[in-house]
Enzyme design. Structure first.
Site, mmCIF file in Angstrom:
data_model
loop_
_atom_site.group_PDB
_atom_site.id
_atom_site.type_symbol
_atom_site.label_atom_id
_atom_site.label_comp_id
_atom_site.label_asym_id
_atom_site.label_seq_id
_atom_site.Cartn_x
_atom_site.Cartn_y
_atom_site.Cartn_z
ATOM 1 N N GLU A 35 0.796 -0.912 -0.029
ATOM 2 C CA GLU A 35 -0.008 0.160 -0.046
ATOM 3 C C GLU A 35 0.770 1.144 0.087
ATOM 4 O OE1 GLU A 35 -0.665 -2.032 2.948
ATOM 5 O OE2 GLU A 35 -2.796 -3.058 2.068
ATOM 6 N N TYR B 21 7.858 2.047 -8.027
ATOM 7 C CA TYR B 21 7.175 0.946 -8.171
ATOM 8 C C TYR B 21 6.467 0.491 -9.443
ATOM 9 C CZ TYR B 21 7.058 0.804 -3.076
ATOM 10 O OH TYR B 21 7.434 0.695 -1.520
#
Ligand SMILES: CC(C)(COP(=O)(O)OP(=O)(O)OC[C@H]1O[C@@H](n2cnc3c(N)ncnc32)[C@H](O)[C@@H]1OP(=O)(O)O)[C@@H](O)C(=O)NCCC(=O)NCCS
Length: 151
Positions: A110, A122
Site C-alpha cells: 500500500e 514501483y
C-alpha cells in the site's frame, strides 16, 4: 550481494542495523515508521530486509514479509540526503530477486495516493495499481493505492 558502479551496495540487513533502518524510516515516513524491535521480530519470523550503503554509509532499507506464497512489502525508505542516487532501485531489485527465489506468486504493498515518488519507483519495477483502500492512512487521512507485481 549486489554492487553497482557508484559504490552502491545492497545486502541483507543485520539485526544490529535495525535501529538505523528504523531511524531512516522515521525521517522518511514519520509515524508510519517501524520500530527497530518490530523490524528485528519480523526478520526473525517471516520477513526479509535489505540495507543499502553508499560509499559505506547506511542510506536506507526495504523489507517484505512472506505469508504462504504471498509477499507484502513493509516499507522502503532512503535517507533524504541520499535520494535520486539509485538506492531504492537496488533495494527493490534485491526484494524482487528474493521474492522470486522464494517462489512467491506476487509482491503487494500500500502507498499513499499522493506519494508520486514511490508510485513511480514501483511502476518502474512492474507493479500495477490494482485497487484502493479508502482512508487507509491517518495524519493526514488519505487513501492507499494497492500496487502488485505478479510473478
Ligand atoms: C521513494 C523513495 C524510496 C525513492 O528512493 P530513491 O533512492 O531516491 O529512488 P531511486 O533513486 O532509486 O529512484 C528510482 C525511481 O523512483 C522514482 N522516483 C524517486 N524519487 C522521485 C521523485 N522525487 N519524483 C518522482 N519520481 C521519483 C523514479 O521513477 C526513479 O527512477 P528515475 O531515477 O529513472 O526517474 C524515497 O523517495 C523515499 O524514501 N521516500 C520516503 C519514503 C517512502 O515514501 N517510501 C515508500 C513507502 S510505500
Amino acid at each position: 550481494m549486489i554492487e553497482s558502479e557508484n559504490s552502491l551496495t545492497v545486502r541483507a540487513l543485520l539485526p544490529e542495523e535495525a535501529q538505523l533502518a528504523s531511524d531512516v524510516e522515521r525521517l522518511s515516513l514519520g509515524h508510519e515508521a517501524w520500530t527497530a524491535d518490530g523490524i528485528r521480530e519480523t526478520v526473525a519470523r517471516n520477513g526479509y530486509y535489505y540495507a543499502a550503503f553508499l560509499g559505506g554509509a547506511f542510506v536506507g532499507s526495504a523489507g517484505f514479509t512472506a505469508v504462504l506464497d504471498e509477499g507484502y512489502i513493509t516499507n522502503i525508505a532512503v535517507h533524504p540526503d541520499f535520494r535520486r542516487m539509485g538506492a531504492a532501485s537496488e533495494l527493490a531489485k534485491a526484494v524482487i530477486e528474493k521474492a522470486k527465489e522464494l517462489k512467491l506468486s506476487f509482491l503487494s504493498l500500500e502507498v499513499r495516493e499522493s506519494n508520486a515518488a514511490a508510485i513511480s519507483l514501483y511502476e518502474k519495477f512492474g507493479f500495477s495499481n490494482v485497487g484502493r483502500r479508502k482512508n487507509f492512512y491517518s495524519e493526514p487521512t488519505e487513501d492507499a493505492v494497492i500496487m502488485t507485481l505478479n510473478f
